[in-house]
Structures are given as structure tokens and as C-alpha cells.
Design a protein around this motif. Structure first.
Motif, PDB file in Angstrom:
ATOM      1  N   ARG A 228       0.745  -1.318   0.074  1.00 56.41           N
ATOM      2  CA  ARG A 228       0.056  -0.015  -0.047  1.00 56.41           C
ATOM      3  C   ARG A 228       0.865   1.169  -0.060  1.00 56.41           C
ATOM      4  O   ARG A 228       2.230   1.188   0.367  1.00 56.41           O
ATOM      5  N   VAL A 229       0.380   2.187  -0.313  1.00 60.10           N
ATOM      6  CA  VAL A 229       1.097   3.468  -0.515  1.00 60.10           C
ATOM      7  C   VAL A 229       1.901   3.985   0.534  1.00 60.10           C
ATOM      8  O   VAL A 229       2.783   4.632   0.652  1.00 60.10           O
ATOM      9  N   ASP A 230       1.192   3.830   1.847  1.00 57.67           N
ATOM     10  CA  ASP A 230       1.833   4.252   3.115  1.00 57.67           C
ATOM     11  C   ASP A 230       2.709   3.280   3.459  1.00 57.67           C
ATOM     12  O   ASP A 230       3.835   3.686   4.077  1.00 57.67           O
ATOM     13  N   GLN A 231       2.564   2.054   3.260  1.00 53.83           N
ATOM     14  CA  GLN A 231       3.440   0.971   3.632  1.00 53.83           C
ATOM     15  C   GLN A 231       4.809   1.274   2.776  1.00 53.83           C
ATOM     16  O   GLN A 231       5.856   0.863   3.016  1.00 53.83           O
TER      17      GLN A 231
END
Lengths: 373, 402
Positions: free
Chosen positions: B329-332
Motif C-alpha cells: 500500500r502507498v503508506d507501507q
């Protein structure tokens, strides 16, 4: 100097979006990557199946039941047949019930294969999806031998099933089960045990036990929230009480109880339980008994109503049937789990990220025709 | 390159009034065109076919197998098809940015090939700031992607473009730190200089120079994957979330430009990793002597083959990773970069510096230990793969005519 402010963006996710399998639409309000809400918009696939039932005879409606949930046609066939049988007092043979259970459990395996595979695809892993489809093809071959269809299976009939199983078919199914059980392990090595997948699904889209009950979730979605409720065990029908199997529930192993990973894991484990049931079926199936008992060409159940529930692959599938004594149903209503699964999206999706919404929808295993028949 | 040009100037008959500098430039340009047209462009196409075949094999599918032997010419057929397709610019799109985007992406990737050392002589320009140049010009890709995302006037494309910008800006830091480690060790920014500082044998590669460089290699590889928008970091064109993100609105050849860039980029990732860590084109001196005795150009060819093979192995790894892992995911993605890779990068820089201070000539024991460890790990890995393949080989009952 004016203060910086952000503007919410309105995104239409679906019906053409690649991860809204079938035709589902969500109106998503986002602030960049983070959503404020996702509002489901249903009604794209309405085909008036329930209205058609009022124009068709009891027998004649049978092929329409496949279309209620094209991934669990066997279960839908059976649920409708059960409703008609209960209403008109028809008793089937035990052999027919066994054949029905075999067909339904095979259907459960392939429905779950597609569900977990598509979930993998929605979080970006394409290969497991194709591996799932490969196994599904094998079952499709078996089912084609049994009833002649590969997608909208049509096997159950009022009073039993249409054909007995072909000779040598049982061995083929058992051979499939022998190779399928290790395949689940391989699938797990490829996808389930992957750290990225666990991070993508763990703690995402958490549905508490209370919410799951309040929103009337059914099947793996309900069990994923930790509630052990399976109609095959709790309100038994057909010959299910004769089998030994477990009901997998969510354990919160990747974060929180009731997250996407729990729902995913419930499906993976249910495939194993279906294999167990199938093995017992072939051990215990009675050698005699008509596949279909004699039923009149035109069924005219006495006036009255009936509501039957079965555990379909997506959970509690209800069929409400009203008869006015004629040869056509006066009113028919299916109650399926996907509609309720859609309704909880709005509550759970608040503050989620766009990428999580995809994983969340996939973990609910929504089938569009089941939302609005 | 200069020696080659010198030779060519002596060979080619030319009128005396043209200064040698112009000829140098001409030869340089011709060679650049040659590399781009005859090597990089077809190579990118072939990688597309290779990727599809490998992906198909991993998925138990067939993949393209109709056009040419084993479908080898599929990429040409796809290219012709894409050229013939209608060039659509959406009405609401920003026409200039929309059209310009793919070219910037294309150019940003292809001018990076200027410094890729295919062999000791085959390099368009051996800049003395080679690796720095490479890091700088590939940033043009970000501008192109952001431009396409914004210019498409599509919300998904915009999100894709923004993701790309955030991602590439973030991952340039660990990549830069990893490159810094190599610059420390080789004392050069030139790609040829970096290769010349290594040797032909694994224990002479920077990969096994000390434990920190081993870590740095993986650091660089991960960062390069992320910078190249390759899975599991293909956030900008996440097809299941953003419907291919920045390339949603593109059709025909413009769409292919993006993918062309991606496939060329795979080679660039592999080539840079090979140059920095795997000894580049270095061949053992004995082999070089033997080859020179046969033909003057044979050592060059061997060098090219060595470089190509090392890069090919890495290309396979890139493709293999793509078709195995789910997308993060983008935050990961950001957490991985800022919380793990950047600190790790600093640790590697400091560690290598310290190592060079303590052991100015290196520690041969550590090198041999690292090579041995890597060999054992690889051996065990291949044994496991072989074992799994054997276990997975079951009889498949697939008969459509039952």
C-alpha cells in the motif's frame, strides 16, 4: 494570507472499475489517498428474476435459479428445490440428498477458490488468481460430466437431482481431492504466508462481532468476525448432520479479529472442510435410491408460504416462496448475503485508504447478481 | 570509445577540412543512435515478450506463442498494432501536457543509456560523473509521469501521478546512499571507473567487499525497483486500485511509450546493479589473453556477453518478483523507505567508511566467507525450488470434451 485547505474529491469506483467484479458501483469521497466514505450504489444488474418466477412454472423456474449467484449455482438450485419440496411435501431419496451435497460442496470449493484468488489479484498478486482458476477448471470438468454445464450449473431438481453420477465419476472426484489438498498448501505458501499480503489485509476493514450481527452479515463474512454460525451445523438440512466437519472462524491472527485477513482465512479453511465432507460423502453414499422421485409434471403446492435457509458459499441463502395453489409461484423472494455485505461498506470504509477499499470489497466476496437479482 | 573513434577516424577516408572534433561528435551520435535503435529499443520489446512468457509459465498459462517461433515476434506485432491505433486525446485533457508526458518519460529513460557500459569500449560516453548523471536524468521520468497524470484530467490518473512523484522522490534517497557506498569504494563516479575498481571473480566484486556492501546491494535493488515503478511497488499504475493510474487515458503508441520505458528500465536497473556490484563486464585476465590471441574484437564481445548475462539474471529476478508478490500500500511503501531503507542506507555508508578506515586494503577472509555464504544460500535455494517444482507436478485433468 488564506489558510491552506484541501478539497474532497468525488470518485466513481465502478461499474467499469477492474476490481468491482461484476457491475458494482461505489461513490467514493476521498481526500487524496484517504477516503471519507464509500457509498455503494446498487441496482446495476437487476434482472427481475423474482418477478420472472411468477410467470414460470415451478419446474420451469429452475434454470433461473443458477443466475441468482453464478458462482454458487448448485446451492441456489438446491435452495429453491428445497423450498418447493417443503411446500408441496415431496420427500427425496437419501442418495439424491448425497448427490446434492456433493455438488454443493464442490461448488463451495470453486467459489472460494475464485474468492481468494480474486482477493489476491485485487491486492496486486496476479499469479495465485490464475492458479485458483486452474484448480477451478478441474472441478468444472467434473461438474460438466455430472450435469452438462460449466458455469450456470443446473443439477438439483424438485424431488432430487436430474442424473445420477456417471460411472467412474466418484473416483475422478476423489483423485481431484487427493491432489487438491496439497494444492491449498501451495497456494498458502504463495499467497497466504506472504508478509505483504498479511500487512495489506491485517487490521483492515475490521467488522466487529456486534456490527456483523447488526448488519446481518452471513457466511464467511460473519464467521470471519469470530461468530461460529453455520446453518449446516446450527439449523441442519439435507444430510449434513451425518458428516463431521469443523466450522472455521476468524482468529485475528494478522491483527484484529474480523479484519480482511480473517475473512480470507475462513474461506481458505472452509475449502479444507469441504474436502473432508466430500470424502465422507463418497464413503457413506447409499448405493440404491432414485436420483429423482416421481413428481407430477405440473406441481401445484397447496396454498401457503415457506421460508427455507441454506448455507450457500456466500452464506445464508434464504428462499421465501408463496403459493396460491396454482402451478406458478405466487411470490418468490431470495435473500442473499451480498446485499448486506455491501451495506456495511459505508460504515467500515470511513477513513480507509483507496487501496484498502479494494481489499475490503474483495474480502467480502460480493457477487453482483446476488445483490440485486 | 575514444580509442574506437580514433581508429575509425584513421580508417574512414574524409576530407581534411573537417576538424576531428566534429568527426568525434558524429561518431558519438551515430553510436548513440545505434545503441538506442539496434539494442535498447528491440531489447525493450524482447523483454516484453520474455516477461509475458515467464509470467505465463509461472501462472500455468501459455502466453504468446503464435507470432513467430514461440511467439517471439509478438512484440513486433504489438508494436505495429499500437502504431496503427487511433491516437486519442481526451477532450477535457490538457493537450500539451498530455502529449508531452510520454516523450519526457521516454527521453528520461533513454538518455540514461548514454553512460551504461556494455563493455570496456562499448559506452556512448564515459562521463566522469556517470552515475551522478544517471541519477539526475532518470528524474525526468517523474516529471513525465506527473505531467501525464495531471494532463489526463482524470482523477485516477492524478492520484497515480502523485503517487509516482512521492515514490520516486522518496526512493532516490536510499538509492543515492547505496550509490555513495560504491563511490566510496571505487573512488570514482565514472561507470567505467567503478567497473575497473572491481575484478572478474565474485570475491573481487563490490557485492562481497564487506558485509555492508552485501546489504547495500539489496538496498539498491529494492530502491531501483521502486524507482522504476515495478511490482511490488507499482503504485502509480496499480491496475486494481487506480485503473492503470497515469496511463489510463492513453491509447495506442503513447500508451506503449510508457511500457517501453518500463521494459527499458528493467534493463537499466539490472545494468546499474551489475555495474556497481557485480563487476560489470570484467572477464578473467587469462580469458582475455586467450581471446585477444584469436581475434582483436573477441575480448569486447566476451565482455559484452558477460555484462549481458549478469544483467539478464537480474532481469529475470525483477520479472519473477513482479509475478509473485502482492502490491504494497502507498503508506507501507513510504514506511519501508523512510523508516527502514534510509536508516539502513546511512548505516551502510558509515559502516563502509569505517571498514575502509580499519582495513584500507580490504579483508580477504571476509570476502571469501561472504562468497561462500552466498554460494551455500543459492545452492539451498535452488534445491528448494527444484523440490517444490517436483512436489507441485501433479497430473492435471483438463479435458474440455468430457
Amino acid at each position: 494570507m488564506s489558510e491552506l485547505h484541501t478539497q474532497e474529491m468525488l470518485l466513481n469506483m465502478g461499474p467499469q472499475h477492474p476490481s468491482t467484479h461484476g457491475v458494482i458501483r461505489f461513490v467514493v469521497k476521498t481526500d487524496g489517498e484517504v477516503m471519507s466514505t464509500a457509498i455503494p450504489d446498487v441496482g446495476y444488474l437487476h434482472r427481475s428474476i423474482e418477478k420472472i418466477a411468477e410467470k414460470a412454472t415451478y419446474h420451469g423456474f429452475m434454470p433461473w435459479t443458477d443466475r441468482v449467484d453464478y458462482l454458487a449455482a448448485m446451492n441456489c438450485n438446491y435452495t429453491y428445490a428445497l423450498a418447493v419440496e417443503k411446500l408441496s411435501g415431496i420427500e427425496t431419496s437419501r442418495r439424491a440428498e448425497y448427490l446434492r451435497v456433493i455438488s454443493m460442496e464442490l461448488n463451495r470449493i470453486i467459489s472460494h477458490l475464485l474468492a481468494v484468488g480474486a482477493l489476491g489479484m485485487d491486492v496486486g498478486a496476479y499469479t495465485p488468481f490464475i492458479h485458483g482458476l486452474r484448480e477451478r477448471e478441474k472441478v468444472n470438468d467434473l461438474i460438466e460430466e455430472l450435469c452438462g454445464q460449466r458455469l450456470t450449473y443446473n443439477y438439483a431438481r424438485v424431488g432430487g437431482v436430474i442424473y445420477d453420477m456417471p460411472s467412474g465419476w466418484a473416483e475422478k472426484v476423489l483423485a481431484f481431492l487427493d491432489q487438491f489438498a496439497p494444492m491449498v498448501d501451495e497456494f498458502n505458501r504463495l499467497l497466504t504466508d506472504n508478509k505483504i499480503l498479511k500487512n495489506r489485509l491485517g487490521g483492515i476493514g475490521v467488522i466487529s462481532k456486534e456490527d456483523a450481527i447488526a448488519y446481518n452479515l452471513v457466511g464467511p463474512n460473519l464467521r470471519g468476525s469470530g461468530l461460529k454460525w453455520d446453518l449446516r451445523k446450527d439449523l441442519p438440512y439435507s444430510v449434513y448432520p451425518e458428516f463431521e466437519f469443523d466450522v472455521p472462524v476468524g482468529t485475528g491472527e494478522a491483527g484484529t479479529l474480523g479484519d480482511c485477513f480473517d475473512r480470507y482465512m475462513v474461506r481458505i479453511r472452509e475449502m479444507g472442510e469441504s474436502v473432508k465432507i466430500l470424502r465422507q460423502c463418497f464413503e457413506k453414499i447409499p448405493s440404491e435410491g432414485e436420483p429423482q422421485v416421481k413428481v407430477p409434471k405440473k406441481i401445484r403446492p397447496p396454498a401457503g408460504e415457506i421460508y427455507v435457509r441454506t448455507e450457500s458459499t456466500r452464506g445464508d441463502l434464504g428462499c421465501y416462496l408463496v403459493s396460491d395453489g396454482g402451478d406458478k409461484p405466487y411470490r418468490l423472494k431470495f435473500r442473499a448475503g451480498s446485499f448486506n455485505a455491501m451495506s456495511i461498506v459505508e460504515k467500515v470504509s470511513r477513513g480507509m485508504m483507496v487501496a484498502d477499499l479494494i481489499a475490503f470489497i474483495a474480502s467480502l466476496d460480493i457477487v453482483a447478481p446476488e445483490i440485486d437479482r | 570509445m575514444q580509442q574506437l573513434a580514433d581508429k575509425l577516424i584513421q580508417i574512414i577516408p574524409h576530407p581534411g577540412f573537417i576538424p576531428d572534433e566534429y568527426l568525434y561528435v558524429g561518431i558519438q551520435l551515430a553510436f548513440a543512435l545505434l545503441v538506442l535503435m539496434l539494442f535498447v529499443a528491440p531489447f525493450a520489446g524482447i523483454v516484453s515478450w520474455v516477461e509475458r512468457r515467464i509470467a505465463a509459465r509461472m501462472m500455468d498459462r501459455v502466453g504468446p506463442n503464435r507470432v513467430g517461433p514461440q511467439g517471439f515476434l509478438q512484440w513486433l506485432a504489438d508494436g505495429i498494432k499500437s502504431i496503427l491505433k487511433e491516437d486519442i486525446v481526451p477532450t477535457a485533457a490538457d493537450p500539451i501536457l498530455f502529449r508531452l508526458g510520454p516523450y519526457l518519460v521516454f527521453v528520461g529513460m533513454f538518455i540514461a543509456f548514454v553512460v551504461v557500459p556494455f563493455s570496456s569500449k562499448l559506452v556512448i560516453a564515459d562521463l566522469n560523473v556517470g552515475i551522478f548523471y544517471l541519477v539526475a536524468v532518470t528524474s525526468l521520468v517523474t516529471v513525465g509521469i506527473l505531467m501525464s497524470g495531471w494532463g489526463s484530467n482524470n482523477k485516477y490518473s492524478l492520484l497515480g501521478g502523485m503517487r509516482s512523484a512521492a515514490q520516486i522522490v522518496a526512493y532516490e534517497i536510499p538509492a543515492g546512499l547505496a550509490i555513495l557506498v560504491i563511490v566510496f569504494l571505487s573512488g570514482s563516479l565514472s561507470m567505467q571507473g567503478i567497473i575497473a575498481a572491481q575484478g572478474a571473480y565474485p570475491w573481487q566484486w563490490f557485492l562481497f567487499d564487506n558485509p555492508f556492501t552485501l546489504v547495500t546491494f539489496f538496498l539498491l535493488f529494492i530502491a531501483a525497483l521502486a524507482e522504476g515503478n515495478r511490482a511490488p511497488f507499482d503504485m502509480p499504475e496499480a491496475e486494481s486500485e487506480l485503473i492503470s493510474g497515469y496511463s489510463t487515458e492513453y491509447s495506442g503508441m503513447r500508451f506503449v511509450f510508457f511500457y517501453f520505458e518500463e521494459w527499458a528500465n528493467i534493463y537499466l536497473i539490472a545494468a546499474v546493479s551489475t555495474t556497481l556490484f557485480l563487476g560489470g563486464w570484467q572477464i578473467p585476465p587469462a580469458v582475455r589473453e586467450w581471446a585477444t590471441a584469436i581475434h582483436a574484437l573477441l575480448p569486447d564481445l566476451l565482455e559484452f556477453v558477460t555484462f549481458f548475462l549478469k544483467a539478464a539474471v537480474l532481469i529475470f529476478v525483477v520479472i519473477w518478483v513482479r509475478w509473485t508478490l502482492p502490491r504494497v500500500r502507498v503508506d507501507q511503501l513510504m514506511i519501508l523507505c523512510w523508516k527502514y531503507l534510509v536508516p539502513l542506507g546511512f548505516a551502510c555508508v558509515l559502516g563502509t567508511g569505517l571498514w575502509m578506515l580499519l582495513f584500507p586494503t580490504g579483508l580477504p577472509v571476509v570476502r571469501y566467507l561472504l562468497v561462500g555464504g552466498a554460494a551455500v544460500t543459492f545452492g539451498y535455494f535452488f534445491y528448494r525450488v527444484w523440490y517444490q517444482l517436483k512436489a507441485a507436478r501433479v497430473e492435471i485433468h483438463l479435458n474440455p470434451f468430457v
